[in-house]
Design a protein around this motif. Structure first.
Motif, PDB file in Angstrom:
ATOM      1  N   ARG A 596       0.848  -1.185   0.220  1.00 26.22           N
ATOM      2  CA  ARG A 596       0.147  -0.099  -0.094  1.00 26.22           C
ATOM      3  C   ARG A 596       0.834   1.079  -0.070  1.00 26.22           C
ATOM      4  NH1 ARG A 596      -4.370   1.115   4.366  1.00 26.22           N
ATOM      5  NH2 ARG A 596      -2.968   0.200   5.665  1.00 26.22           N
ATOM      6  N   ILE A 597       0.897   1.979  -0.944  1.00 28.63           N
ATOM      7  CA  ILE A 597       1.757   3.204  -1.314  1.00 28.63           C
ATOM      8  C   ILE A 597       0.754   4.459  -1.473  1.00 28.63           C
ATOM      9  CG2 ILE A 597       3.201   4.157  -2.319  1.00 28.63           C
ATOM     10  CD1 ILE A 597       4.717   1.681  -3.361  1.00 28.63           C
ATOM     11  N   VAL A 598       0.792   5.345  -0.552  1.00 25.43           N
ATOM     12  CA  VAL A 598       0.025   6.483  -0.568  1.00 25.43           C
ATOM     13  C   VAL A 598       0.834   7.584  -1.266  1.00 25.43           C
ATOM     14  CG1 VAL A 598      -1.261   8.341   0.544  1.00 25.43           C
ATOM     15  CG2 VAL A 598      -1.591   5.747   1.480  1.00 25.43           C
ATOM     16  N   TRP A 599       0.558   7.986  -2.551  1.00 24.89           N
ATOM     17  CA  TRP A 599       1.045   9.204  -3.211  1.00 24.89           C
ATOM     18  C   TRP A 599       0.326  10.589  -2.932  1.00 24.89           C
ATOM     19  CZ3 TRP A 599       5.862   8.076  -5.267  1.00 24.89           C
ATOM     20  CH2 TRP A 599       5.961   6.953  -5.568  1.00 24.89           C
ATOM     21  N   ARG A 600       1.216  11.409  -2.359  1.00 22.04           N
ATOM     22  CA  ARG A 600       0.689  12.533  -2.121  1.00 22.04           C
ATOM     23  C   ARG A 600       1.429  13.679  -2.944  1.00 22.04           C
ATOM     24  NH1 ARG A 600       0.294  12.496   4.564  1.00 22.04           N
ATOM     25  NH2 ARG A 600      -1.369  11.127   4.538  1.00 22.04           N
ATOM     26  N   ILE A 601       0.933  14.007  -4.112  1.00 25.59           N
ATOM     27  CA  ILE A 601       1.521  15.054  -5.151  1.00 25.59           C
ATOM     28  C   ILE A 601       0.888  16.058  -4.979  1.00 25.59           C
ATOM     29  CG2 ILE A 601       2.180  14.982  -7.415  1.00 25.59           C
ATOM     30  CD1 ILE A 601       1.903  11.888  -8.183  1.00 25.59           C
ATOM     31  N   GLU A 602       1.409  16.995  -4.565  1.00 21.28           N
ATOM     32  CA  GLU A 602       0.953  18.279  -4.141  1.00 21.28           C
ATOM     33  C   GLU A 602       0.771  19.304  -5.508  1.00 21.28           C
ATOM     34  OE1 GLU A 602       3.036  18.991   0.234  1.00 21.28           O
ATOM     35  OE2 GLU A 602       2.828  20.438  -1.257  1.00 21.28           O
ATOM     36  N   PRO A 603      -0.136  19.972  -5.560  1.00 19.70           N
ATOM     37  CA  PRO A 603      -0.463  20.797  -6.722  1.00 19.70           C
ATOM     38  C   PRO A 603       0.486  21.824  -6.828  1.00 19.70           C
ATOM     39  CG  PRO A 603      -2.005  21.418  -5.187  1.00 19.70           C
ATOM     40  CD  PRO A 603      -1.332  20.238  -4.680  1.00 19.70           C
ATOM     41  N   GLY A 604       0.610  22.379  -8.288  1.00 21.98           N
ATOM     42  CA  GLY A 604       1.547  23.445  -8.717  1.00 21.98           C
ATOM     43  C   GLY A 604       2.961  22.995  -8.696  1.00 21.98           C
ATOM     44  N   ASN A 625      13.740   5.701  -4.276  1.00 18.59           N
ATOM     45  CA  ASN A 625      14.452   5.484  -3.120  1.00 18.59           C
ATOM     46  C   ASN A 625      13.322   5.828  -2.027  1.00 18.59           C
ATOM     47  OD1 ASN A 625      16.859   4.728  -3.837  1.00 18.59           O
ATOM     48  ND2 ASN A 625      17.693   6.921  -3.485  1.00 18.59           N
ATOM     49  N   ALA A 626      12.426   6.542  -2.282  1.00 18.71           N
ATOM     50  CA  ALA A 626      11.423   6.857  -1.298  1.00 18.71           C
ATOM     51  C   ALA A 626      10.728   5.620  -0.910  1.00 18.71           C
ATOM     52  CB  ALA A 626      10.440   8.003  -1.707  1.00 18.71           C
ATOM     53  N   VAL A 627      10.245   4.988  -1.977  1.00 21.11           N
ATOM     54  CA  VAL A 627       9.225   3.555  -2.151  1.00 21.11           C
ATOM     55  C   VAL A 627      10.182   2.578  -1.524  1.00 21.11           C
ATOM     56  CG1 VAL A 627       8.516   1.861  -3.424  1.00 21.11           C
ATOM     57  CG2 VAL A 627       7.706   4.311  -4.027  1.00 21.11           C
ATOM     58  N   LYS A 628      11.321   2.541  -1.759  1.00 20.53           N
ATOM     59  CA  LYS A 628      12.568   1.555  -1.091  1.00 20.53           C
ATOM     60  C   LYS A 628      12.543   1.500   0.194  1.00 20.53           C
ATOM     61  CE  LYS A 628      16.779   1.390  -2.365  1.00 20.53           C
ATOM     62  NZ  LYS A 628      18.015   1.121  -3.037  1.00 20.53           N
ATOM     63  N   TYR A 629      12.937   2.678   0.694  1.00 21.47           N
ATOM     64  CA  TYR A 629      13.234   2.702   2.069  1.00 21.47           C
ATOM     65  C   TYR A 629      11.848   2.882   2.931  1.00 21.47           C
ATOM     66  CZ  TYR A 629      18.181   2.864   0.471  1.00 21.47           C
ATOM     67  OH  TYR A 629      19.487   2.638  -0.058  1.00 21.47           O
ATOM     68  N   GLU A 652      10.887  18.401  -4.348  1.00 18.10           N
ATOM     69  CA  GLU A 652      11.305  17.666  -3.008  1.00 18.10           C
ATOM     70  C   GLU A 652      10.339  16.412  -2.847  1.00 18.10           C
ATOM     71  OE1 GLU A 652      10.575  19.867   1.013  1.00 18.10           O
ATOM     72  OE2 GLU A 652      12.877  20.043   0.601  1.00 18.10           O
ATOM     73  N   VAL A 653      11.073  15.325  -2.524  1.00 13.55           N
ATOM     74  CA  VAL A 653      10.407  14.010  -2.247  1.00 13.55           C
ATOM     75  C   VAL A 653      10.580  13.571  -0.832  1.00 13.55           C
ATOM     76  CG1 VAL A 653      10.212  11.727  -2.899  1.00 13.55           C
ATOM     77  CG2 VAL A 653      10.952  13.402  -4.460  1.00 13.55           C
ATOM     78  N   GLU A 654       9.339  13.443  -0.130  1.00 17.27           N
ATOM     79  CA  GLU A 654       9.662  12.924   1.224  1.00 17.27           C
ATOM     80  C   GLU A 654       8.863  11.656   1.487  1.00 17.27           C
ATOM     81  OE1 GLU A 654       7.922  14.656   5.526  1.00 17.27           O
ATOM     82  OE2 GLU A 654       7.754  15.932   3.794  1.00 17.27           O
ATOM     83  N   ASP A 655       9.499  10.987   2.443  1.00 25.43           N
ATOM     84  CA  ASP A 655       8.981   9.563   2.799  1.00 25.43           C
ATOM     85  C   ASP A 655       8.866   9.542   4.170  1.00 25.43           C
ATOM     86  OD1 ASP A 655      12.062   8.801   2.020  1.00 25.43           O
ATOM     87  OD2 ASP A 655      11.385   7.836   3.772  1.00 25.43           O
ATOM     88  N   ASN A 656       7.954   8.227   4.594  1.00 19.74           N
ATOM     89  CA  ASN A 656       7.920   8.031   6.047  1.00 19.74           C
ATOM     90  C   ASN A 656       8.864   6.734   6.435  1.00 19.74           C
ATOM     91  OD1 ASN A 656       6.374   6.345   4.561  1.00 19.74           O
ATOM     92  ND2 ASN A 656       4.809   6.124   6.264  1.00 19.74           N
ATOM     93  N   GLY A 657       9.956   6.802   5.713  1.00 21.37           N
ATOM     94  CA  GLY A 657      10.583   5.499   5.868  1.00 21.37           C
ATOM     95  C   GLY A 657      11.773   5.266   6.937  1.00 21.37           C
TER      96      GLY A 657
END
Length: 738
Positions: A596-604, A625-629, A652-657
């Motif tokens: 389960r991967i939740v993508w939060r792609i912000e507008p703009g 990398n964000a998905v992997k870690y 900018e790409v942020e993850d909760n890994g």
């Protein structure tokens, strides 16, 4: 209802809103919100409103909104107990009442079905065996004189696979029913409402009566009602077949109508609710077992085809990459598509194996296939689509083809010869219904066996074969493009790289790759020839050797890509990063089907002026990398946002890994710098180095932030001056969607 002499009339009959019900039950139509009485069937001997008052309003309000039917009470009507069921449509709550069986059953049939029938169903070895068991069990449950299980083909024709008969009933086993017997809207209804019972084909419909402020009865949706009155044409069809009672249970596989269980009886026959529930459950069990059988067969076929594809690709990769080399092992090539002939066409040249059309015909066919603009083309009836093929259908009645290039006429073909089939129909499907003097369409009268020979076709190509051809195409294109890129890189290196870098590239691309392949190859040879004699420890050691060789090969490839990254000329275009990020998110999700991967792609997200290919590589590395870690998070949450500042614009790409310690942030973008063990997260340690090199070649900068266990943030910006130049450039180039 005005009948017209139009063969498509049945597809326009109001079968979902007939405005009437079958007479063996009664119906109330309530407002879905207020439960006010809107309509009732005309066979209420008592006042319908009084019957409504006897039902519990709270139970009625709890009826689920998904259209499923639930029992809501029992009423004493005309001296007989009636069970009441309710379901919802978009506007109304429909209450249906049917008489209860006079003699209660000692055990609900559904329990015996689960206890005794399901194990036999699971043990069946084929779809035909499943059909036979289901027909026998359905007849045992219902007592109908004839039970058929049949499936639909790609054109909608039905073929009887299983049958159970009582003495005196005609057999239809092995016969085909034309698609015209079941109109398209009826098929759609079979998919949404998977059970239908007609206890008496000679019934007189009972109309619905509307309250003064109620809806028009002919507009009330009865799609999910088991009392729904059916088409008069279908009732006539039943009587023409000698059937006075019928029951149908849909077989749904992968969300599509796969077939039907159809029961017939010469005399009227009513089934109580418990038997209906068991029949519906049987249909669900049968659907699941057929789906499982087909899925297992599909997986086995795809695995076998993938192995054959890998053999072809491995051979081609070790050769000069000319696609005609794919014919060096013709047995593997033809086994892959169960073909009797194959050919490779490049512009005006052709190379063949097995039975194929002549050279001139191949070149013309390749031009026609290339002109279609499709990557993979398949047909089991080629002469119907390409008339010149009629001259050689004994060799190539069907074709499977892949187009390698959109510039050159470069096509690979597989051919199959014509297979003449004899199909036995239950009645002549060529005889169209004829209108009577009043213009009313009548169904066919005859169900006598009628044999037809069908030619001009080959055995159809399976989805697995078509998919394997597509995978082979992608692999071949990759080999060709890689070889072209290597040649272009070598040519460029001669003029502008120093000797040390040239020697490094040569060593990586030639001297190291071959030993890695040899190591893996010799391990396979040892395992194949000496495997039984090796101890479990030796097997484990050999497995480690092979894994190490594979990883070394990945490192070699990654190093080579890294070295090339700094030498490729930039081709700047305006890139729509919103489209780029969205497509990469979809791609990465497809590669992780079990997560389960939740993508939060912000507008703009800002459009950027950059080399589209290199920018895609950089963004894919960051998102990958964000998905992997974040692999051990459920769900994994990946956020992509815009970055704007005086230094420029970027992402900018942020993850909760797993994150990282900030004291090591300076090492992250260096080659071979890894902060986590290989056993935890695979990789070569070059991805972030590639990101940094790409961004810096565009004049930008990269950064990273992280905290152990709290995730990480990676980002980059490209210089503002370049972005402004791209927005106001005079070449008028449109945004490239990468």
């Amino acid at each position: 209802m005005n009948a017209i002499p139009d063969l498509h009339f049945c597809d326009r009959e109001p079968i979902r809103v007939p405005g009437a019900i079958q007479p063996h039950g009664r119906m109330l139509v309530l407002d879905g919100a207020s439960l006010a009485l809107q309509a009732w069937s005309a066979n209420w001997t008592d006042i319908a409103a009084d019957a409504l008052g006897a039902l519990d309003a709270a139970v009625l309000r709890d009826t689920p909104p998904d259209g499923s039917s639930v029992q809501v009470g029992v009423l004493d009507l005309a001296g007989r107990r009636h069970v009441c069921w309710a379901h919802r449509n978009a506007r109304q709550l429909i209450v249906e009442c049917e008489p209860q069986a006079d003699v209660p059953r000692p055990e609900a049939p559904i329990y015996g079905l689960a206890r005794d029938f399901l194990p036999r169903l699971q043990a069946a070895g084929s779809v035909e065996a499943l059909a036979r068991l289901a027909a026998e069990e359905m007849q045992r449950l219902t007592g109908f004189g004839r039970t058929l299980v049949y499936r639909f083909d790609a054109e909608g024709h039905g073929e009887v696979l299983g049958e159970a008969l009582l003495p005196g009933y005609d057999s239809y086993l092995g016969l085909h029913f034309p698609a015209s017997d079941i109109p398209q809207q009826a098929r759609a209804l079979y998919l949404s409402n998977r059970f239908r019972l007609i206890p008496d084909a000679g019934y007189r419909p009972v109309p619905l009566l509307a309250a003064p402020d109620g809806p028009v009865p002919g507009e009330i949706d009865l799609s999910q009602a088991f009392l729904r009155s059916v088409s008069p044409v279908h009732l006539e069809y039943m009587r023409n077949m000698g059937t006075m009672a019928s029951m149908s249970v849909s077989i749904v596989v992968d969300g599509a109508l796969w077939g039907l269980v159809s029961c017939h009886h010469r005399d009227p026959r009513l089934l109580d609710a418990s038997v209906r529930a068991a029949c519906s459950h049987l249909g669900q069990l049968l659907s699941m077992q057929i789906e499982a059988k087909q899925a297992n067969a599909e997986v086995a076929a795809r695995l076998e085809l993938r192995q054959l594809t890998l053999q072809l690709v491995a051979h081609l990769a070790d050769s000069d990459a000319s696609l005609r080399r794919i014919l060096d092992d013709p047995a593997v090539l033809m086994r892959m598509a169960r073909a009797t002939g194959a050919a490779v066409v490049l512009d005006e040249e052709s190379w063949t194996t097995g039975d194929t059309p002549p050279h001139a015909a191949l070149v013309e066919l390749a031009g026609w296939v290339a002109g279609l603009g499709t990557e993979v083309y398949e047909s089991d009836e080629l002469p119907a689509h390409y008339p010149p093929a009629a001259g050689w259908q004994d060799t190539a009645a069907g074709v499977l083809a892949i187009s390698i290039s959109q510039v050159h006429r470069h096509v690979i073909f597989w051919f199959r010869p014509e297979v003449v089939q004899t199909v036995t129909w239950a009645g002549d499907p060529r005889k169209a219904p004829q209108p009577d003097a009043q213009g009313r369409i009548h169904p066919r009268l005859s169900f006598q066996r009628w044999a037809q020979e069908i030619g001009g076709r080959c055995l159809p190509w399976s989805p697995a074969e078509v998919s394997a051809a597509g995978e082979l195409r992608q692999a071949l294109i990759g080999i060709v493009l890689r070889r072209a890129e290597e040649l272009a890189a070598i040519a460029n290196e001669l003029g502008r790289l120093n000797k040390e870098l040239e020697a490094f590239s040569y060593t990586v691309s030639h001297d190291l790759r071959a030993p890695m392949r040899h190591i893996a190859g010799y391990v396979d040879l040892v395992m194949d020839t000496e495997g039984p004699a090796l101890s479990p420890r030796a097997h484990r050691y050999m497995s480690h050797v092979k894994s190490a060789a594979a990883f070394a090969g990945q490192l070699v490839d990654a190093l080579l890509d890294f070295s090339r990254m700094g030498r490729t000329a930039l081709k700047l275009k305006r890139v729509d990063t919103a489209v780029l990020v969205q497509s990469l998110a979809q791609e990465l999700s497809r590669h992780e089907p079990g997560r389960r991967i939740v993508w939060r792609i912000e507008p703009g997200l800002p459009p950027l002026t950059a080399d589209p290919l290199l920018l895609q590589v950089a963004v894919r590395n960051l998102m990958g990398n964000a998905v992997k870690y974040s692999r051990d998070r459920d769900p994994a949450v990946v956020t992509v946002r815009a970055v704007r500042g005086p230094e420029g614009e970027g992402l900018e790409v942020e993850d909760n890994g797993v994150g990282f310690q900030m004291q090591y942030v300076g090492k992250l973008f260096n080659v071979f710098q890894r902060l986590h063990q290989n056993e935890e997260f695979e990789g070569t340690g070059i991805g972030l180095a590639n990101v940094k090199r790409i961004v810096e070649r565009h004049g930008g900068q990269v950064w990273a932030r992280g905290e152990p266990g709290q995730g990480a943030v990676f980002g980059f910006t490209l210089p503002q001056a370049r972005q402004n130049a791209g927005m106001h450039s005079s070449d008028g180039a449109e945004a490239d969607h990468a």
